[in-house]
Design a protein around this motif. Structure first.
Motif, mmCIF file in Angstrom:
data_model
loop_
_atom_site.group_PDB
_atom_site.id
_atom_site.type_symbol
_atom_site.label_atom_id
_atom_site.label_comp_id
_atom_site.label_asym_id
_atom_site.label_seq_id
_atom_site.Cartn_x
_atom_site.Cartn_y
_atom_site.Cartn_z
ATOM 1 N N TRP A 103 34.671 26.654 45.997
ATOM 2 C CA TRP A 103 35.497 26.390 44.904
ATOM 3 C C TRP A 103 35.434 25.138 44.220
ATOM 4 O O TRP A 103 35.558 24.854 42.971
ATOM 5 C CB TRP A 103 36.730 26.743 45.184
ATOM 6 C CG TRP A 103 37.068 28.083 45.671
ATOM 7 C CD1 TRP A 103 37.681 28.496 46.949
ATOM 8 C CD2 TRP A 103 36.709 29.246 45.122
ATOM 9 N NE1 TRP A 103 37.673 30.099 46.874
ATOM 10 C CE2 TRP A 103 37.194 30.655 45.548
ATOM 11 C CE3 TRP A 103 36.194 29.442 43.655
ATOM 12 C CZ2 TRP A 103 36.589 31.772 45.334
ATOM 13 C CZ3 TRP A 103 35.826 31.037 43.213
ATOM 14 C CH2 TRP A 103 36.184 31.931 44.067
ATOM 15 N N GLY A 144 40.519 35.211 41.198
ATOM 16 C CA GLY A 144 39.588 36.225 40.604
ATOM 17 C C GLY A 144 40.054 36.680 39.473
ATOM 18 O O GLY A 144 39.955 38.150 39.217
ATOM 19 N N THR A 202 37.736 35.678 46.604
ATOM 20 C CA THR A 202 39.004 35.583 45.887
ATOM 21 C C THR A 202 40.242 35.884 46.432
ATOM 22 O O THR A 202 40.051 36.696 47.310
ATOM 23 C CB THR A 202 38.789 36.055 44.507
ATOM 24 O OG1 THR A 202 38.985 37.788 44.638
ATOM 25 C CG2 THR A 202 37.574 35.937 43.661
#
Length: 396
Positions: A103, A144, A202
């Motif tokens: 991320w 997500g 996610t």
């Protein structure tokens, strides 16, 4: 008959600036019954730590619960196995290694894209144009939730936060909260088929594929709490850190020069003005706390904001000082309910957002530093941070 100071504490005064009241309560009545809150307010560091270390005496399952009323029965209002089940299902994507490996690059791209959008203007509101949308975009990425805009996310988050802190029973707050619940439920419902079909790192997909997978309703409900806290808190922490440095040019210069790390800036910012100022607990058995005898069913408000400015623990606690050792602050809570997003905040803010904006906007300056206004006591941060800069640096 002597009336205690706590009897006169008002929500509006706490929202404007809770710290003078907290300082007096720490001295006069560290565990104090505040009638307008309908609970005992716990203000000293050692007493807050006692609550954190004894979840069997201070339950997060509060009845009735403002949070449950606003959002639903989330993991934050559960203890023991029910809490662990949901937390385990959601925590994989927010572990430090996953954040760094998966991320961090997305967080960096989000920060640069936002700055690209206003860098040539020479001015911006660092809350409205940077801290807020960055927190929202980063959270949508890691959840997500691809079918929600940053504007949607921020509006939903504020509605949930206002609902969780609506001790004044403002009907307009409940109306906005109801609208946000319906809109987010639909967004999560739309995202769930792909999340259940494709396993990816996610949060929504992790919850959908966990052992003992969560139901759709459990996922929808807990996404609400992730959005409630996962936007306002990093937004406010980013804004407070920027304000702290911009209002203290000598400290800013040391940080820019690399003499003090960005992590220390972040830790001091969340100690100085805790993004989550208070959380509720309900007493399960008779217990002595701060000189008061509490009984089963009593409600308490655990003031992290006050504990983080306890004179018994921190020197000159009302001052922003990046030189201090901030490792023992309580901004992320403790015990079983230690903040799930702690490492997301540390990496996205301290490692990315702060160094990026100070690197790319040279000579960053607050327009009117003396007029910056903070708001809130359950959650607190700057409302606006109008700023200018004189030089622009493209991102690498």
């Amino acid at each position: 008959m002597t009336t205690s100071f706590a009897a006169g504490v008002r929500i509006a005064e706490l929202a404007a600036d809770p710290y003078p009241a907290y300082a007096r309560l720490r001295t006069e009545e560290p565990v104090a019954w505040v009638p307008e809150l309908g609970r005992y307010l716990v203000t000293k560091f050692e007493d807050v730590m006692f609550v954190e270390r004894h979840p069997e005496l201070f339950s997060s399952v509060e009845e009735p619960s403002m949070m449950t009323r606003a959002i639903g029965n989330t993991l934050l209002r559960q203890d023991g196995d029910p809490h662990r089940r949901i937390r385990k299902a959601a925590e994989g994507p927010v572990r430090p290694k996953m954040i760094k490996d998966r991320w961090a690059a997305a967080f960096q791209a989000n920060a640069d894209q936002l700055i690209d959008g206003f860098i040539t203007d020479g001015k911006a509101d660092l809350v409205k144009d940077f801290a807020g949308p960055l927190a929202a975009t980063n959270l949508a990425t890691i959840l997500g939730l691809r079918n929600a805009t940053a504007t949607d996310m921020q509006r939903w988050s504020q509605a949930f936060i206002d609902g969780c802190g609506n001790y004044a029973e403002d009907p307009e707050v409940w109306r906005r909260c109801e609208i946000a619940r319906a809109e987010l439920d639909q967004a999560v419902t739309d995202a769930l088929p792909d999340a259940r079909q494709i396993a990816e790192p996610t949060v929504i997909s992790s919850m959908a594929h966990a052992d003992g997978a969560l139901t759709d309703d459990e996922i929808r409900t807990n996404v609400k709490i992730f959005i409630g806290g996962g936007i306002n808190e990093p937004r406010d922490a980013t804004a407070v850190a920027m304000y702290g440095l911009l209002a203290h040019p000598d400290q800013q210069a040391q940080v820019i020069a690399g003499e003090i790390g960005w992590r220390k800036v972040f830790e001091e910012a969340v100690r100085w003005i805790a993004p989550i100022g208070m959380y509720p607990r309900q007493v399960t058995d008779t217990v002595e706390l701060g000189g008061k005898t509490l009984k089963a069913g009593d409600k308490v408000g655990v003031s992290i904001a006050s504990a983080n400015r306890d004179e018994a623990v921190f020197d000159c606690p009302d001052e922003f000082d990046v030189h201090r050792d901030g490792a023992n602050h309580l901004a992320f809570g403790g015990g079983p309910h230690f903040c799930l997003g702690t490492w997301v905040a540390r990496i996205s803010i301290a490692d990315i957002a702060l160094p990026t904006i100070f690197r790319r906007l040279a000579d960053l300056t607050l327009v009117e530093p003396d007029t910056v206004r903070m708001d809130g006591w359950v959650f607190r941060g700057p409302l606006t941070l109008p700023a200018t800069w004189t030089a622009e640096h493209p991102h690498a």
